[in-house]
Every structure is written in C-alpha cells, then in structure tokens.
Design a protein around this motif. Structure first.
Motif, PDB file in Angstrom:
ATOM      1  N   MET A 125      47.614  39.339  38.955  1.00 12.50           N
ATOM      2  CA  MET A 125      46.350  38.619  39.132  1.00 12.50           C
ATOM      3  C   MET A 125      46.058  37.805  37.881  1.00 12.50           C
ATOM      4  N   THR A 126      45.614  36.581  38.036  1.00  9.93           N
ATOM      5  CA  THR A 126      45.300  35.726  36.900  1.00  9.93           C
ATOM      6  C   THR A 126      44.059  36.235  36.192  1.00  9.93           C
ATOM      7  N   LEU A 127      44.149  36.317  34.864  1.00  8.72           N
ATOM      8  CA  LEU A 127      43.027  36.788  34.077  1.00  8.72           C
ATOM      9  C   LEU A 127      42.085  35.644  33.787  1.00  8.72           C
ATOM     10  N   THR A 128      40.798  35.925  33.716  1.00 10.31           N
ATOM     11  CA  THR A 128      39.802  34.926  33.383  1.00 10.31           C
ATOM     12  C   THR A 128      38.950  35.442  32.260  1.00 10.31           C
ATOM     13  N   GLY A 129      38.184  34.565  31.650  1.00  8.88           N
ATOM     14  CA  GLY A 129      37.301  34.956  30.563  1.00  8.88           C
ATOM     15  C   GLY A 129      36.217  35.904  31.059  1.00  8.88           C
ATOM     16  N   SER A 130      35.774  36.780  30.147  1.00  7.15           N
ATOM     17  CA  SER A 130      34.823  37.815  30.548  1.00  7.15           C
ATOM     18  C   SER A 130      33.504  37.227  31.018  1.00  7.15           C
ATOM     19  N   GLY A 131      33.174  36.012  30.563  1.00  6.61           N
ATOM     20  CA  GLY A 131      31.902  35.427  30.943  1.00  6.61           C
ATOM     21  C   GLY A 131      31.981  34.477  32.112  1.00  6.61           C
ATOM     22  N   SER A 132      33.150  34.295  32.722  1.00  3.90           N
ATOM     23  CA  SER A 132      33.295  33.338  33.803  1.00  3.90           C
ATOM     24  C   SER A 132      32.779  33.918  35.106  1.00  3.90           C
ATOM     25  N   VAL A 133      32.505  33.026  36.048  1.00  2.00           N
ATOM     26  CA  VAL A 133      32.016  33.448  37.366  1.00  2.00           C
ATOM     27  C   VAL A 133      33.093  34.250  38.098  1.00  2.00           C
ATOM     28  N   PHE A 134      34.329  33.777  38.036  1.00  4.38           N
ATOM     29  CA  PHE A 134      35.423  34.473  38.705  1.00  4.38           C
ATOM     30  C   PHE A 134      35.605  35.885  38.146  1.00  4.38           C
ATOM     31  N   ALA A 135      35.472  36.044  36.819  1.00  3.28           N
ATOM     32  CA  ALA A 135      35.640  37.359  36.205  1.00  3.28           C
ATOM     33  C   ALA A 135      34.551  38.320  36.669  1.00  3.28           C
ATOM     34  N   ARG A 136      33.334  37.827  36.813  1.00  2.00           N
ATOM     35  CA  ARG A 136      32.246  38.691  37.281  1.00  2.00           C
ATOM     36  C   ARG A 136      32.481  39.135  38.721  1.00  2.00           C
ATOM     37  N   ILE A 137      33.043  38.240  39.521  1.00  2.00           N
ATOM     38  CA  ILE A 137      33.360  38.615  40.907  1.00  2.00           C
ATOM     39  C   ILE A 137      34.454  39.683  40.921  1.00  2.00           C
ATOM     40  N   ASP A 138      35.447  39.537  40.042  1.00  2.00           N
ATOM     41  CA  ASP A 138      36.490  40.562  39.926  1.00  2.00           C
ATOM     42  C   ASP A 138      35.882  41.923  39.614  1.00  2.00           C
ATOM     43  N   ARG A 139      34.978  41.953  38.654  1.00  2.00           N
ATOM     44  CA  ARG A 139      34.369  43.224  38.261  1.00  2.00           C
ATOM     45  C   ARG A 139      33.516  43.797  39.384  1.00  2.00           C
ATOM     46  N   ASN A 140      32.802  42.930  40.106  1.00  2.00           N
ATOM     47  CA  ASN A 140      31.951  43.413  41.191  1.00  2.00           C
ATOM     48  C   ASN A 140      32.759  43.998  42.347  1.00  2.00           C
ATOM     49  N   VAL A 141      33.896  43.378  42.657  1.00  2.00           N
ATOM     50  CA  VAL A 141      34.695  43.850  43.787  1.00  2.00           C
ATOM     51  C   VAL A 141      35.495  45.092  43.410  1.00  2.00           C
ATOM     52  N   LEU A 142      36.088  45.087  42.244  1.00  2.27           N
ATOM     53  CA  LEU A 142      36.959  46.192  41.852  1.00  2.27           C
ATOM     54  C   LEU A 142      36.216  47.329  41.175  1.00  2.27           C
ATOM     55  N   GLY A 143      34.996  47.063  40.756  1.00  7.47           N
ATOM     56  CA  GLY A 143      34.250  48.096  40.054  1.00  7.47           C
ATOM     57  C   GLY A 143      32.943  48.422  40.727  1.00  7.47           C
ATOM     58  N   LEU A 144      32.948  48.539  42.052  1.00  9.48           N
ATOM     59  CA  LEU A 144      31.734  48.867  42.793  1.00  9.48           C
ATOM     60  C   LEU A 144      31.262  50.271  42.427  1.00  9.48           C
ATOM     61  N   PRO A 145      29.949  50.519  42.449  1.00 11.99           N
ATOM     62  CA  PRO A 145      29.436  51.864  42.156  1.00 11.99           C
ATOM     63  C   PRO A 145      30.060  52.906  43.080  1.00 11.99           C
ATOM     64  N   GLY A 146      30.486  54.006  42.471  1.00 10.91           N
ATOM     65  CA  GLY A 146      31.090  55.073  43.261  1.00 10.91           C
ATOM     66  C   GLY A 146      32.580  54.892  43.479  1.00 10.91           C
ATOM     67  N   GLY A 147      33.193  53.930  42.833  1.00 15.85           N
ATOM     68  CA  GLY A 147      34.626  53.727  42.972  1.00 15.85           C
ATOM     69  C   GLY A 147      34.957  52.330  43.450  1.00 15.85           C
ATOM     70  N   THR A 148      36.200  52.116  43.859  1.00 16.64           N
ATOM     71  CA  THR A 148      36.645  50.804  44.311  1.00 16.64           C
ATOM     72  C   THR A 148      36.182  50.557  45.737  1.00 16.64           C
ATOM     73  N   ARG A 149      36.376  49.309  46.160  1.00 12.09           N
ATOM     74  CA  ARG A 149      35.963  48.922  47.505  1.00 12.09           C
ATOM     75  C   ARG A 149      36.746  49.716  48.550  1.00 12.09           C
ATOM     76  N   PRO A 150      36.094  50.082  49.641  1.00 11.01           N
ATOM     77  CA  PRO A 150      36.814  50.790  50.712  1.00 11.01           C
ATOM     78  C   PRO A 150      37.977  49.940  51.222  1.00 11.01           C
ATOM     79  N   PRO A 151      39.028  50.595  51.726  1.00  8.68           N
ATOM     80  CA  PRO A 151      40.190  49.833  52.215  1.00  8.68           C
ATOM     81  C   PRO A 151      39.830  48.983  53.426  1.00  8.68           C
ATOM     82  N   LEU A 152      40.604  47.930  53.608  1.00 10.62           N
ATOM     83  CA  LEU A 152      40.419  47.017  54.733  1.00 10.62           C
ATOM     84  C   LEU A 152      41.380  47.425  55.844  1.00 10.62           C
TER      85      LEU A 152
END
Length: 247
Positions: A1-28
C-alpha cells in the motif's frame, strides 16, 4: 500500500478504516460464482490491485462494497461509504503525484479532498451491477483532481489598483509632516486626471548656513528644469514656502 503523509486526507482515511474502534473493519462477504468469500480490508484491496488479482473477484468486491454503501442509512456512521473511498485510493496515487510534480503551487490536502468528494458524489448514482463500477468511481476522482489543479493554476493574483491609488494619493496633514528647522519646502502638485495616478511631490531643505540661504542658489536651476514649452501640456504647479507654512 502506498504510504502518505500523516496529515493528508488519504492517510486519515487509512487510519479510520484500518483502525476502527474495537479492532479492524469487519470482513467483506462477496459472492464469486456460487461461493461466498470473506475478505479482510487488506485482502479486498489485494484482490483489486495485487499482482495476481482475479478480475471476477475484483468485480465482486466493488459490487458488494458499493451495494453496502448505497444501502447504508444516511444517518448512519458512514463506514460503508468510507470503505468504498478507501478501496479507490490506490487508483488515485499515480495522477495525484503527476499533478503535484507539474504544479507545485497546488495544495495536496485540497487535491485529495477533491478526489474524496468526487468518489462520494459518484457513489450516489453508481450502479453496483454495472460494468467496471470501481473504474468509473476512480475516473470521476481523477478527472476532478485534474480539473481542480488546472483551475487553481489559472488563478493569478490581481493587484488592487484602487487601493494602490488611494495609498499613493494619500496626503499627510501639515501637522504630521517632519519639518526641517528654518528650512524651505518645495511642493509640486500635478493636475487632477481621473485616468492617471497622481501625488504631490515634496522636497525639503535645511535652513541656511552662515547666514546665506542655499535655496536661493538652487531655485533658478530648479525653475529652469521645471519650465515647459508653450505648446506643451501642463504637468503641474510648483510652490516654494517656508517649512511648515500653510499653502
């Protein structure tokens, strides 16, 4: 996965999806032919962009992700819609970096925000069962990034001529002017013309030394240089007065 700066919009989306409260996102859960397959977020991306990606599995990932997002309540937490945006991000990096290399004045955070907004907008009308659903979402985001970058680069700062004229034409009251002790002041006032910038020119000379006014020796030469041909246009008037005297 391409890394982005910690303050970028894409990086925040990465953290929100992969770091949801209670663990990672449920499987699809996706349907491929007659079988159901459970995929983690990372496996879902790998199915879309991995070196050995399966076209049928990739189409199933987009179909299920878009379907879940479209069925998500508007007053919900938006995790389904955010997941679709997250799936589209790897398809945007190439054009993102091309734009940033071409136009360094374009702000990366603004560019990423435009891409996210484009994906969300296209998602509202996306057909989960249509051909190349994911490709259409990515194309909308890429087009919007390029359009935004071109619009920004055409925005050239314009000088406020009116404000400049007011500043240059502003006069200082006699009480505020610095006054040379016992000196002389020469004021040259151009005629008023609406089509031109104008301002009063002021020259000050210190008082006489040894009882002899130096201004007297310079005044003839000043007047000679200021004279005009009788057929020429008036460029201004000249007044000589003691320093601080009212004109």
């Amino acid at each position: 996965m391409t890394l982005t700066g910690s303050g970028s919009v894409f990086a925040r989306i990465d953290r929100n999806v992969l770091g949801l409260p209670g663990g990672t996102r449920p499987p699809l859960m996706v349907q491929v032919d007659s079988r159901a397959v459970l995929l983690s977020p990372q496996e879902s991306r790998k199915a879309l962009y991995g070196p050995r990606r399966d076209a049928a599995l990739g189409a199933a990932v987009w179909r299920q992700a878009v379907t879940d997002a479209r069925q998500e309540p508007r007053d919900g937490d938006g995790t389904g819609r955010l997941f679709v945006v997250w799936l589209a991000l790897p398809g945007l990096y190439r054009n993102l970096y091309r734009i940033l290399r071409l136009w360094r004045q374009v702000d990366r955070a603004d560019l990423e925000a435009e891409a996210v907004l484009a994906v969300l907008t296209a998602l509202d009308t996306a057909d989960p069962t249509g051909p190349d659903t994911g490709g259409r979402l990515i194309k909308e985001a890429v087009n919007r990034m390029w359009a935004y970058a071109k619009r920004v680069t055409r925005e050239i700062p314009i000088l406020d001529i009116h404000a400049l004229a007011e500043t240059r034409n502003a006069t200082i009251s006699p009480e505020e002017r610095p006054r040379p002790p016992e000196g002389w002041e020469v004021h040259i006032t151009p005629p008023f013309r609406r089509e031109c910038l104008y301002a009063t020119l002021r020259f000050a000379e210190r008082g006489p030394r040894r009882g002899r006014p130096r201004t007297e020796s310079r005044l003839p030469n000043l007047v000679f240089r200021a004279r005009r041909h009788e057929e020429a246009h008036i460029i201004g008037t000249l007044a000589l007065c003691p320093a601080g005297a009212l004109r």
